[in-house]
Write an enzyme that holds these catalytic residues in place. Structure first.
Site, mmCIF file in Angstrom:
data_model
loop_
_atom_site.group_PDB
_atom_site.id
_atom_site.type_symbol
_atom_site.label_atom_id
_atom_site.label_comp_id
_atom_site.label_asym_id
_atom_site.label_seq_id
_atom_site.Cartn_x
_atom_site.Cartn_y
_atom_site.Cartn_z
ATOM 1 N N CYS A 210 0.831 -1.203 0.000
ATOM 2 C CA CYS A 210 0.000 0.000 0.000
ATOM 3 C C CYS A 210 0.866 1.254 0.000
ATOM 4 C CB CYS A 210 -0.935 -0.006 1.205
ATOM 5 S SG CYS A 210 -1.960 1.482 1.337
ATOM 6 N N CYS B 118 -5.906 -0.733 8.739
ATOM 7 C CA CYS B 118 -6.710 0.479 8.518
ATOM 8 C C CYS B 118 -8.068 0.178 7.898
ATOM 9 C CB CYS B 118 -5.942 1.470 7.641
ATOM 10 S SG CYS B 118 -5.739 0.956 5.911
#
Length: 345
Positions: A93, A191
């Site tokens: 990411c 997250c």
């Protein structure tokens, strides 16, 4: 004319202090915030980011990258879990989503640099004569491990304002300049799964989460588990089964929905195969070096050598260890420099 810099703004204390330090050093700061889904929590982060931007009189651009994140990260994570692996989506990411967006914004606004509130350092004046991440913080706070996939070309344009600071110092700066986020807690966990990874998996992989058998190394049934996606290699707590001696998950078989329990020694390995590798120095150079390999973020690392034969890259440890799980990232260091890494096959 001030040099423009695009700053990733999370709404937390680290990126807020990074904004302050960049301004203090004469940069024209443009803040960018992105979220990966729309929830009450992410709306609060956008609000906090805007408040911080207002305090420093800097523009803030906010984006929701739900579609890109779903395609690049969440789908990858779920596919890996289905295979019985232990994926770590953060390094992918950081490279393919977060910094990709920051560099896009840099091109859009004509900015030379991008910056974040990561605790990481970049060395350009080293024996290798190239830009490399350099781990200078306490090993459990330094974020070079997570950023290992960033290329030397990208590093030349990245600024880490917190590179010489510890967390306590960052919070003290925030208090002194009156930042309302000075005591804000750090984000924890995955997250995209604020409800916890098990709840997330039960929602998205319900068709795979079915009761199955715990077995021993010989295939004897020991008891029932709740579904293989909810377990990880090396796990020994929370198994929900009574054993006469301490047992660890030594194998996960997604095809049969069986989980093998065994002794700690069965987890020890002295060689791992690496896939999706990235190297910041020539592989031929690295093959002649003794490197420190960290097979997970919490690991302090183990010495060994990288090898390549018929296109297959392997890392050979000098001593066996039990820290390796397929899907995790093995990051390679020479002294304190990040020189490459890959995903454990």
């Amino acid at each position: 004319m001030k040099e423009k810099v695009i700053l990733g703004m999370s709404g937390g204390v680290d990126s807020a202090v990074a904004a302050y330090l960049l301004q203090k050093n004469g940069y024209d700061v443009i803040a960018v915030h992105f979220s990966v889904h729309k929830t009450e929590r992410t709306q609060e982060e956008v609000k906090d980011s805007q408040t911080i931007a207002n305090q420093f009189s800097i523009p803030l651009y906010s984006y929701c990258l739900e579609k890109e994140f779903q395609e690049k990260i969440i789908s990858y994570y779920l596919t890996e879990i289905e295979k019985g692996r232990t994926p770590s989506p953060c390094p992918l990411c950081d490279d393919s989503v977060k910094f990709h967006l920051l560099f896009q914004e840099a091109e859009k606004h004509g900015a030379k640099y991008v910056a974040t509130g990561h605790y990481a350092s970049i060395s350009s004046n080293n024996v290798f004569k190239t830009s490399l991440l350099e781990a200078n913080h306490h090993i459990h706070k330094d974020q070079c491990y997570m950023l290992y996939r960033l290329s030397s070309e990208k590093l030349k344009r990245i600024l880490f304002p917190l590179s010489s600071l510890e967390k306590s110092e960052v919070r003290e700066i925030a208090r002194k300049i009156g930042l309302f986020v000075s005591e804000k807690k750090d984000s924890q966990g995955i997250c995209f799964a604020p409800e916890g990874y098990q709840a997330f998996l039960k929602k998205h992989l319900a068709h795979k989460i079915q009761k199955g058998n715990f077995i021993d190394e010989k295939g004897n049934i020991l008891g029932k588990h709740s579904g293989y996606p909810l377990y990880t290699l090396g796990q020994r707590r929370g198994l929900g089964i009574q054993m006469k001696e301490i047992s660890f998950i030594t194998k996960i078989n997604p095809d049969t929905n069986e989980i093998t329990l065994g002794k700690f020694d069965n987890l020890l390995e002295d060689k791992v195969i690496l896939e999706n590798t990235i190297f910041h120095l020539p592989l031929e150079t690295l093959k002649n070096m003794t490197l420190l390999a960290r097979p997970r973020f919490s690991s302090t690392g183990f010495l060994g050598k990288v090898r390549e034969e018929n296109g297959v890259v392997t890392f050979h440890y000098f001593e066996k260890n039990a820290h390796n799980a397929s899907g995790q990232h093995l990051v390679l260091f020479y002294e304190n420099y990040v020189v490459g890494g890959g995903i454990i096959a």
